[in-house]
Design a protein around this motif. Structure first.
Motif, PDB file in Angstrom:
ATOM      1  N   ASN A 171     -30.207 -12.504 -79.101  1.00  0.00           N
ATOM      2  CA  ASN A 171     -31.529 -11.965 -79.382  1.00  0.00           C
ATOM      3  C   ASN A 171     -31.560 -10.453 -79.139  1.00  0.00           C
ATOM      4  O   ASN A 171     -30.558  -9.843 -78.775  1.00  0.00           O
ATOM      5  CB  ASN A 171     -32.587 -12.693 -78.533  1.00  0.00           C
ATOM      6  CG  ASN A 171     -32.343 -12.548 -77.045  1.00  0.00           C
ATOM      7  OD1 ASN A 171     -31.759 -11.578 -76.583  1.00  0.00           O
ATOM      8  ND2 ASN A 171     -32.784 -13.536 -76.292  1.00  0.00           N
ATOM      9  N   ALA A 172     -32.728  -9.854 -79.321  1.00  0.00           N
ATOM     10  CA  ALA A 172     -32.867  -8.406 -79.183  1.00  0.00           C
ATOM     11  C   ALA A 172     -32.554  -7.934 -77.763  1.00  0.00           C
ATOM     12  O   ALA A 172     -31.941  -6.882 -77.578  1.00  0.00           O
ATOM     13  CB  ALA A 172     -34.279  -7.982 -79.577  1.00  0.00           C
ATOM     14  N   GLU A 173     -32.939  -8.714 -76.754  1.00  0.00           N
ATOM     15  CA  GLU A 173     -32.671  -8.332 -75.363  1.00  0.00           C
ATOM     16  C   GLU A 173     -31.169  -8.236 -75.101  1.00  0.00           C
ATOM     17  O   GLU A 173     -30.688  -7.268 -74.508  1.00  0.00           O
ATOM     18  CB  GLU A 173     -33.299  -9.337 -74.394  1.00  0.00           C
ATOM     19  CG  GLU A 173     -33.023  -9.030 -72.940  1.00  0.00           C
ATOM     20  CD  GLU A 173     -33.528 -10.092 -71.989  1.00  0.00           C
ATOM     21  OE1 GLU A 173     -33.401  -9.865 -70.786  1.00  0.00           O
ATOM     22  OE2 GLU A 173     -34.038 -11.137 -72.433  1.00  0.00           O
ATOM     23  N   SER A 211     -29.012  -4.791 -74.377  1.00  0.00           N
ATOM     24  CA  SER A 211     -28.265  -4.688 -73.129  1.00  0.00           C
ATOM     25  C   SER A 211     -26.809  -4.293 -73.350  1.00  0.00           C
ATOM     26  O   SER A 211     -26.139  -3.843 -72.418  1.00  0.00           O
ATOM     27  CB  SER A 211     -28.343  -6.004 -72.348  1.00  0.00           C
ATOM     28  OG  SER A 211     -27.531  -6.996 -72.918  1.00  0.00           O
ATOM     29  N   ALA A 212     -26.312  -4.421 -74.564  1.00  0.00           N
ATOM     30  CA  ALA A 212     -24.909  -4.119 -74.855  1.00  0.00           C
ATOM     31  C   ALA A 212     -24.603  -2.627 -74.811  1.00  0.00           C
ATOM     32  O   ALA A 212     -23.452  -2.237 -74.929  1.00  0.00           O
ATOM     33  CB  ALA A 212     -24.513  -4.696 -76.206  1.00  0.00           C
ATOM     34  N   ARG A 213     -25.609  -1.817 -74.606  1.00  0.00           N
ATOM     35  CA  ARG A 213     -25.363  -0.379 -74.494  1.00  0.00           C
ATOM     36  C   ARG A 213     -24.680  -0.020 -73.181  1.00  0.00           C
ATOM     37  O   ARG A 213     -24.170   1.074 -73.021  1.00  0.00           O
ATOM     38  CB  ARG A 213     -26.684   0.377 -74.611  1.00  0.00           C
ATOM     39  CG  ARG A 213     -27.329   0.199 -75.956  1.00  0.00           C
ATOM     40  CD  ARG A 213     -28.640   0.927 -76.028  1.00  0.00           C
ATOM     41  NE  ARG A 213     -29.289   0.611 -77.290  1.00  0.00           N
ATOM     42  CZ  ARG A 213     -30.580   0.484 -77.439  1.00  0.00           C
ATOM     43  NH1 ARG A 213     -31.388   0.669 -76.416  1.00  0.00           N
ATOM     44  NH2 ARG A 213     -31.080   0.186 -78.615  1.00  0.00           N
ATOM     45  N   SER A 214     -24.712  -0.944 -72.251  1.00  0.00           N
ATOM     46  CA  SER A 214     -24.146  -0.698 -70.931  1.00  0.00           C
ATOM     47  C   SER A 214     -23.471  -1.966 -70.431  1.00  0.00           C
ATOM     48  O   SER A 214     -24.048  -3.051 -70.510  1.00  0.00           O
ATOM     49  CB  SER A 214     -25.278  -0.309 -69.975  1.00  0.00           C
ATOM     50  OG  SER A 214     -24.925  -0.504 -68.635  1.00  0.00           O
ATOM     51  N   VAL A 215     -22.270  -1.834 -69.932  1.00  0.00           N
ATOM     52  CA  VAL A 215     -21.555  -2.992 -69.394  1.00  0.00           C
ATOM     53  C   VAL A 215     -22.353  -3.611 -68.252  1.00  0.00           C
ATOM     54  O   VAL A 215     -22.517  -4.825 -68.182  1.00  0.00           O
ATOM     55  CB  VAL A 215     -20.139  -2.592 -68.917  1.00  0.00           C
ATOM     56  CG1 VAL A 215     -19.464  -3.737 -68.200  1.00  0.00           C
ATOM     57  CG2 VAL A 215     -19.295  -2.125 -70.091  1.00  0.00           C
ATOM     58  N   LEU A 216     -22.884  -2.762 -67.368  1.00  0.00           N
ATOM     59  CA  LEU A 216     -23.637  -3.265 -66.226  1.00  0.00           C
ATOM     60  C   LEU A 216     -24.901  -4.000 -66.666  1.00  0.00           C
ATOM     61  O   LEU A 216     -25.192  -5.098 -66.188  1.00  0.00           O
ATOM     62  CB  LEU A 216     -23.994  -2.111 -65.287  1.00  0.00           C
ATOM     63  CG  LEU A 216     -24.673  -2.483 -63.983  1.00  0.00           C
ATOM     64  CD1 LEU A 216     -23.785  -3.390 -63.150  1.00  0.00           C
ATOM     65  CD2 LEU A 216     -25.024  -1.229 -63.198  1.00  0.00           C
ATOM     66  N   THR A 217     -25.645  -3.431 -67.612  1.00  0.00           N
ATOM     67  CA  THR A 217     -26.858  -4.074 -68.104  1.00  0.00           C
ATOM     68  C   THR A 217     -26.534  -5.368 -68.835  1.00  0.00           C
ATOM     69  O   THR A 217     -27.221  -6.377 -68.678  1.00  0.00           O
ATOM     70  CB  THR A 217     -27.640  -3.119 -69.038  1.00  0.00           C
ATOM     71  OG1 THR A 217     -27.894  -1.910 -68.332  1.00  0.00           O
ATOM     72  CG2 THR A 217     -28.949  -3.724 -69.485  1.00  0.00           C
ATOM     73  N   PHE A 218     -25.477  -5.369 -69.616  1.00  0.00           N
ATOM     74  CA  PHE A 218     -25.056  -6.572 -70.331  1.00  0.00           C
ATOM     75  C   PHE A 218     -24.703  -7.677 -69.345  1.00  0.00           C
ATOM     76  O   PHE A 218     -25.138  -8.819 -69.480  1.00  0.00           O
ATOM     77  CB  PHE A 218     -23.869  -6.238 -71.238  1.00  0.00           C
ATOM     78  CG  PHE A 218     -23.376  -7.387 -72.059  1.00  0.00           C
ATOM     79  CD1 PHE A 218     -24.184  -7.969 -73.030  1.00  0.00           C
ATOM     80  CD2 PHE A 218     -22.101  -7.880 -71.876  1.00  0.00           C
ATOM     81  CE1 PHE A 218     -23.716  -9.028 -73.802  1.00  0.00           C
ATOM     82  CE2 PHE A 218     -21.626  -8.930 -72.644  1.00  0.00           C
ATOM     83  CZ  PHE A 218     -22.438  -9.509 -73.607  1.00  0.00           C
TER      84      PHE A 218
END
Length: 84
Positions: free
Chosen positions: A59-61, A65-72
């Motif tokens: 999904n969009a979330e 989140s894939a812009r950052s390893v930590l966020t992903f």
């Protein structure tokens, strides 16, 4: 480091053909902002789904989140926690 973060780092290390500890050090030095292409995200998610017996919706979330390893890793960890 969480199991999910380790799994993502391991998958990225294989993809980038470098040792996981070197990639982890590079991420720590450069910051965790490390974009991941969408095809590779799908591969990582497939591995994570199999390992943790979950289903992660593309999904969009998850995409944001894939812009950052930590966020992903945090997003996937939340999905795993909610699925337990």
């Amino acid at each position: 480091m969480s199991d999910v973060m380790s799994a993502i780092i391991d998958a990225l290390a294989v993809h980038f053909k470098e040792p996981a500890r070197d990639l982890e050090a590079r991420l720590a030095a450069e910051g965790h902002e490390f974009p991941i292409d969408s095809i590779f995200i799908a591969e990582i998610l497939t591995d994570i789904e199999a390992k943790y017996q979950i289903k992660v919706s593309a999904n969009a979330e998850v995409a944001r989140s894939a812009r950052s390893v930590l966020t992903f890793a945090h997003t996937v960890h939340c999905i795993i926690t909610e699925s337990s």
